[in-house]
Design a protein around this motif. Structure first.
Motif, PDB file in Angstrom:
ATOM      1  N   TYR B  14      29.071  19.274  -6.329  1.00 39.40           N
ATOM      2  CA  TYR B  14      30.285  19.970  -6.767  1.00 39.40           C
ATOM      3  C   TYR B  14      31.434  19.056  -6.388  1.00 39.40           C
ATOM      4  O   TYR B  14      31.777  18.964  -5.213  1.00 39.40           O
ATOM      5  N   LYS B  17      31.159  17.067  -3.144  1.00 40.97           N
ATOM      6  CA  LYS B  17      30.283  17.723  -2.177  1.00 40.97           C
ATOM      7  C   LYS B  17      28.849  17.839  -2.715  1.00 40.97           C
ATOM      8  O   LYS B  17      28.620  18.407  -3.766  1.00 40.97           O
ATOM      9  N   ALA B  19      25.396  19.388  -3.081  1.00 43.42           N
ATOM     10  CA  ALA B  19      24.824  20.719  -2.864  1.00 43.42           C
ATOM     11  C   ALA B  19      23.300  20.676  -2.922  1.00 43.42           C
ATOM     12  O   ALA B  19      22.632  21.492  -2.289  1.00 43.42           O
ATOM     13  N   PRO B  38      19.162  29.449   4.877  1.00 44.59           N
ATOM     14  CA  PRO B  38      20.432  30.041   5.312  1.00 44.59           C
ATOM     15  C   PRO B  38      21.471  29.989   4.207  1.00 44.59           C
ATOM     16  O   PRO B  38      21.358  29.191   3.283  1.00 44.59           O
ATOM     17  N   SER B  39      22.471  30.821   4.348  1.00 46.44           N
ATOM     18  CA  SER B  39      23.440  30.910   3.256  1.00 46.44           C
ATOM     19  C   SER B  39      24.215  29.594   3.135  1.00 46.44           C
ATOM     20  O   SER B  39      24.511  28.940   4.125  1.00 46.44           O
ATOM     21  N   GLY B  40      24.446  29.185   1.915  1.00 47.77           N
ATOM     22  CA  GLY B  40      25.130  27.922   1.644  1.00 47.77           C
ATOM     23  C   GLY B  40      24.192  26.736   1.537  1.00 47.77           C
ATOM     24  O   GLY B  40      24.639  25.606   1.360  1.00 47.77           O
ATOM     25  N   CYS B  41      22.875  26.971   1.619  1.00 53.58           N
ATOM     26  CA  CYS B  41      21.939  25.848   1.600  1.00 53.58           C
ATOM     27  C   CYS B  41      21.640  25.370   0.192  1.00 53.58           C
ATOM     28  O   CYS B  41      21.007  24.327   0.009  1.00 53.58           O
ATOM     29  N   GLY B  42      22.062  26.119  -0.829  1.00 51.41           N
ATOM     30  CA  GLY B  42      21.876  25.640  -2.195  1.00 51.41           C
ATOM     31  C   GLY B  42      20.866  26.420  -3.006  1.00 51.41           C
ATOM     32  O   GLY B  42      20.481  25.987  -4.088  1.00 51.41           O
ATOM     33  N   LYS B  43      20.447  27.594  -2.521  1.00 50.25           N
ATOM     34  CA  LYS B  43      19.440  28.383  -3.245  1.00 50.25           C
ATOM     35  C   LYS B  43      19.957  28.785  -4.631  1.00 50.25           C
ATOM     36  O   LYS B  43      19.285  28.552  -5.641  1.00 50.25           O
ATOM     37  N   SER B  44      21.143  29.392  -4.654  1.00 44.81           N
ATOM     38  CA  SER B  44      21.696  29.839  -5.941  1.00 44.81           C
ATOM     39  C   SER B  44      21.936  28.652  -6.857  1.00 44.81           C
ATOM     40  O   SER B  44      21.700  28.722  -8.061  1.00 44.81           O
ATOM     41  N   THR B  45      22.429  27.572  -6.273  1.00 46.25           N
ATOM     42  CA  THR B  45      22.698  26.374  -7.077  1.00 46.25           C
ATOM     43  C   THR B  45      21.417  25.900  -7.754  1.00 46.25           C
ATOM     44  O   THR B  45      21.406  25.623  -8.957  1.00 46.25           O
ATOM     45  N   ARG B  48      20.461  28.294 -10.522  1.00 50.38           N
ATOM     46  CA  ARG B  48      21.328  28.191 -11.701  1.00 50.38           C
ATOM     47  C   ARG B  48      21.103  26.920 -12.506  1.00 50.38           C
ATOM     48  O   ARG B  48      21.436  26.877 -13.681  1.00 50.38           O
ATOM     49  N   ILE B  57      30.406  25.443 -14.613  1.00 45.86           N
ATOM     50  CA  ILE B  57      31.282  25.045 -13.507  1.00 45.86           C
ATOM     51  C   ILE B  57      31.822  23.659 -13.801  1.00 45.86           C
ATOM     52  O   ILE B  57      31.061  22.729 -14.056  1.00 45.86           O
TER      53      ILE B  57
HETATM   54  N1  LIG Z   1      31.344  26.629  -7.920  1.00 42.95           N
HETATM   55  C1  LIG Z   1      31.266  25.914  -6.783  1.00 42.95           C
HETATM   56  N2  LIG Z   1      32.181  24.938  -6.561  1.00 42.95           N
HETATM   57  C2  LIG Z   1      32.133  24.215  -5.422  1.00 42.95           C
HETATM   58  N3  LIG Z   1      31.210  24.378  -4.477  1.00 42.95           N
HETATM   59  C3  LIG Z   1      30.266  25.321  -4.647  1.00 42.95           C
HETATM   60  C4  LIG Z   1      30.252  26.136  -5.811  1.00 42.95           C
HETATM   61  N4  LIG Z   1      29.197  26.984  -5.712  1.00 42.95           N
HETATM   62  C5  LIG Z   1      28.598  26.716  -4.532  1.00 42.95           C
HETATM   63  N5  LIG Z   1      29.232  25.723  -3.884  1.00 42.95           N
HETATM   64  C6  LIG Z   1      28.841  25.124  -2.613  1.00 42.95           C
HETATM   65  O1  LIG Z   1      27.531  24.633  -2.714  1.00 42.95           O
HETATM   66  C7  LIG Z   1      26.779  24.955  -1.585  1.00 42.95           C
HETATM   67  C8  LIG Z   1      25.540  25.742  -1.981  1.00 42.95           C
HETATM   68  O2  LIG Z   1      25.946  27.006  -2.470  1.00 42.95           O
HETATM   69  P1  LIG Z   1      24.933  28.106  -2.984  1.00 42.95           P
HETATM   70  O3  LIG Z   1      23.993  27.478  -3.915  1.00 42.95           O
HETATM   71  O4  LIG Z   1      25.735  29.236  -3.506  1.00 42.95           O
HETATM   72  O5  LIG Z   1      24.196  28.515  -1.636  1.00 42.95           O
HETATM   73  P2  LIG Z   1      23.268  29.761  -1.333  1.00 42.95           P
HETATM   74  O6  LIG Z   1      23.011  30.484  -2.592  1.00 42.95           O
HETATM   75  O7  LIG Z   1      22.055  29.165  -0.756  1.00 42.95           O
HETATM   76  O8  LIG Z   1      23.983  30.592  -0.330  1.00 42.95           O
HETATM   77  C9  LIG Z   1      27.679  25.728  -0.655  1.00 42.95           C
HETATM   78  O9  LIG Z   1      28.169  24.862   0.340  1.00 42.95           O
HETATM   79  C10 LIG Z   1      28.814  26.190  -1.527  1.00 42.95           C
HETATM   80  O10 LIG Z   1      29.997  26.206  -0.794  1.00 42.95           O
END
Ligand SMILES: Nc1ncnc2c1ncn2[C@@H]1O[C@H](COP(=O)(O)OP(=O)(O)O)[C@@H](O)[C@H]1O
Ligand SMILES: [Mg+2]
Lengths: 397, 251
Positions: B14, B17, B19, B38-45, B48, B57
């Motif tokens: 991103y 940064k 991810a 843990p939260s913020g580790c990139g699971k949702s990313t 998606r 995005i």
């Molecule tokens: N749209 C975005 N723009 C910038 N950074 C993002 C965005 N979405 C997520 N991040 C960053 O990417 C990292 C992984 O996020 P995310 O995949 O949502 O984690 P999780 O689902 O595991 O909690 C996090 O540090 C988050 O801050």
């Protein structure tokens, strides 16, 4: 300590209530003033009647001596019926407060239903109910004037045998033309401004790149336009739209099209900003869910975003309609101030608001008529308001 | 074993940064794969990227290679709409559209151009049945979806995804906004759906991952630390970090 805070709290509350009470009182007072002044003039004739009155001038030289006509059963106490001529009269006042004699009934067999026209040998005129009596000169030179009243008129008609000269006029001063102009303006303006405004807002919010300088400048500009006094837009209408419309349609003065275009420019910023505000409130989750279901961007925009925005867009429409109906300054330039009965969109005419302005700017300002027209405007706005609320309730989930 | 997704050297940023870092993993067909960490580790990313929702995005840059049924999903002539009709998604917060229950489920097919009333009717009812929601809403299909409870809304979102007849369903913490009873219902449903669909589920609830998934991937700060059979991960993890996480020592 606690009690001090309590007192302060209560005082603030009291102050707020007082202030809102003052606002309420002012509002109620305005409505009361408008209604008490205008309601006496409010009538179906005022709403549907012509503004211009036509004067008819005729005579009837054949002698009549019989008193054979029977009064119609619907005759009220205030009407006076002449059994000789088959015509009835009533005292009334016109919208300017002058005393008049109204003709309330003419028998179909009455000689007056079809008499020779004084100004044109070959033509006839017909005296009918709804007209007002202006002057009558009977064959023996007795004169009848509106100030004589209906009872005296009846007395003369029942005794005189022929008429050398009778002048009647249609009542006039009605506002039908201005009412229709107003409705035309509302519809035409919305037809022009609504699609442009909504699509601009959709472009700005859904499609335009987020951190684009040009887009931001555009948005700033639109916000600024909301605050520009409408008279400046009126000048724009006169300077730009009238010539354009003239060259396209052959109109030679201000007209309804140039008026609508001017109003469209006035309400465009309102529609754009409030639609964009609405779009902002639509959760991003809807967009995501739609796209994740394999919808493309257009489908997402039209089936989800636009649909969810409809209540917001409709309230923008309401605001705009209020603005259109209330606008007078800009319209004075863009369509002119001449009050018309036949409304043609490439010609001049006048909205209700400008009608009020012209009623009030005469030598003797006519408060009653202005108030009566105001009541009609209030009713139009109220009806529009309620119907929009109804539509929103129908379609919104 | 048949694989639906093959992920090779996936990197995602991103802006500046990072991810996701060098992710390699395969997602087997008709199994449930859980992503934990843990939260913020990139699971949702990571989730998606599988249906390319990250395209939306603006400053998101992807490198590497994902194959869906053997086709490179990042290649120029790959149709992303096609991908999203085959790979459905259920979000963390139930997000039914502000329309009737029926229209919600019919939305996807309609967008694909299905107009026939009878086909739509059948599709919607079948999807609602498969999502174990039909019995609760059969009399009020024309009512607003917003009137349903949170759990029902989430099952409606699952039905909405199923109506597209996808092969894969991605779920991003689908029960995190729900109470335990609604959660249990959704978990049962997910196990049921496994017969027909490949499911990838993000969860921060380790019991949930242990209960329902066949495979578990543990991510930490954008890296795939360990990926194995769920039994193995929870009974005998290979990496110390994984053990620390599943025994609750951090995260
Ligand atoms: N749209 C975005 N723009 C910038 N950074 C993002 C965005 N979405 C997520 N991040 C960053 O990417 C990292 C992984 O996020 P995310 O995949 O949502 O984690 P999780 O689902 O595991 O909690 C996090 O540090 C988050 O801050
Ligand atoms: Mg997440």
């Amino acid at each position: 300590m606690k009690s001090k805070r309590y007192v302060k709290d209560k005082l603030t509350q009291l102050l707020i209530s007082l202030v809102s009470l003052v606002g309420l009182i002012i509002l109620v007072a305005v409505f009361f003033y408008v209604f008490s002044n205008g309601s006496s003039l409010l009538s179906w004739n005022l709403i549907t009647g012509d503004y211009n009155s036509n004067v008819f001038n005729g005579y009837y030289s054949t002698e009549i001596t019989t008193n054979d006509f029977a009064a119609p059963s619907s005759l009220s106490d205030e009407e006076y019926f002449s059994t000789r001529w088959g015509i009835s009269f009533m005292d009334d006042e016109d919208t300017e407060g002058h005393h008049i004699i109204m003709i309330t009934y003419v028998d179909i067999d009455s000689p007056l239903a079809n008499i020779p026209d004084k100004n044109d040998e070959t033509a006839t005129i017909s005296i009918s109910s709804g007209q007002k009596l202006m002057t009558v000169r009977f064959s023996d030179n007795t004169m009848l004037l509106p100030s004589n009243g209906a009872e005296k008129a009846n007395q003369l008609f029942d005794t005189k045998t022929s008429i050398a000269d009778i002048m009647v006029s249609t009542s006039g001063k009605g506002i039908r033309g201005s009412l229709i102009t107003t409705l035309y303006l509302v519809i035409m303006t919305l037809v022009i401004a609504l699609p442009i405004g909504v699509f601009t807002a959709i472009y700005l919010h859904e499609f335009a790149p987020k951190k684009n300088k040009f887009v931001n400048v555009l948005r700033r500009l639109i916000e600024m336009l909301t605050g520009v006094p409408s008279i400046i837009f009126g000048l724009l209408g006169a300077a730009v739209f009238i010539p354009i419309v003239s060259s396209l349609t052959g109109a030679d003065t201000g007209n309804l099209i140039s008026g609508s275009l001017t109003l469209a420019v006035i309400i465009l910023p309102v529609i754009i900003s409030s639609t964009e505000e609405t779009l902002k409130t639509i959760p991003d989750e809807y967009r995501q869910a739609s796209l994740a279901l394999g919808a493309n961007r257009n489908q997402t925009t039209f089936k989800i975003i636009l649909k969810s925005a409809i209540p917001g867009i409709l309230s923008a429409v309401l605001l705009s309609v209020g603005r259109i109906i209330g606008e007078s300054a800009a319209l004075i330039y863009a369509i002119g101030t001449s009050i018309k009965d036949e409304i043609i969109i490439t010609e001049r005419s006048t909205s209700l608001a400008v009608h009020i302005w012209s009623v009030m700017s005469g030598e003797v300002p006519n408060f009653e008529l202005a108030c009566a027209i105001s009541i009609i405007i209030l009713i139009v706005v109220l009806v529009l308001n309620l119907s929009v609320k109804f539509i929103v309730r129908k379609i919104a989930y | 074993m048949e694989k639906v997704f093959t992920i090779k050297k996936l990197n995602l940023k991103y802006g500046e940064k990072t991810a996701l870092l060098d992710i390699n993993m395969d997602i087997p067909k008709n199994e449930i794969t859980a992503l934990i960490g843990p939260s913020g580790c990139g699971k949702s990313t990571l989730l998606r990227t599988l249906n390319r929702m990250n395209d939306l995005i603006e400053n998101c840059h992807v490198k590497g290679d994902i194959k869906y049924e053997g086709n490179d999903i990042f290649s120029k002539d790959f149709d992303v709409i096609d991908l999203r009709t085959n790979v459905g998604m259920v979000f963390q917060k139930p997000n039914p559209f502000p329309m009737s229950i029926f229209d919600n489920v019919a939305y996807g097919p309609r967008c694909q151009g299905v107009k026939d009333k009878k086909i739509l009717q059948e599709t919607v009812i079948q999807a609602l049945k498969n999502a174990a929601l039909y019995d609760e809403v059969r009399d009020r299909l024309k009512e607003s979806a917003k009137e349903l409870s949170g759990g029902q809304q989430q099952r409606l979102c699952i039905a909405r995804a199923i109506a597209m007849r996808p092969d894969v369903i991605l779920m991003d913490e689908p029960t995190s906004a729900l109470d335990p009873i609604a959660t249990a219902k959704i978990e049962d449903l997910i196990l049921e759906l496994k017969q027909k669909y490949t499911i990838v589920i993000v969860t921060h609830n380790m019991q949930q991952a242990a209960r329902i998934s066949d495979n578990t991937a543990f991510l930490l700060m954008g890296e795939l630390i360990e990926y194995d059979k769920t039994d193995k991960i929870f009974s005998n993890p290979a990496k110390a970090k994984t053990e620390e996480y599943i025994t609750g020592r951090f995260g």
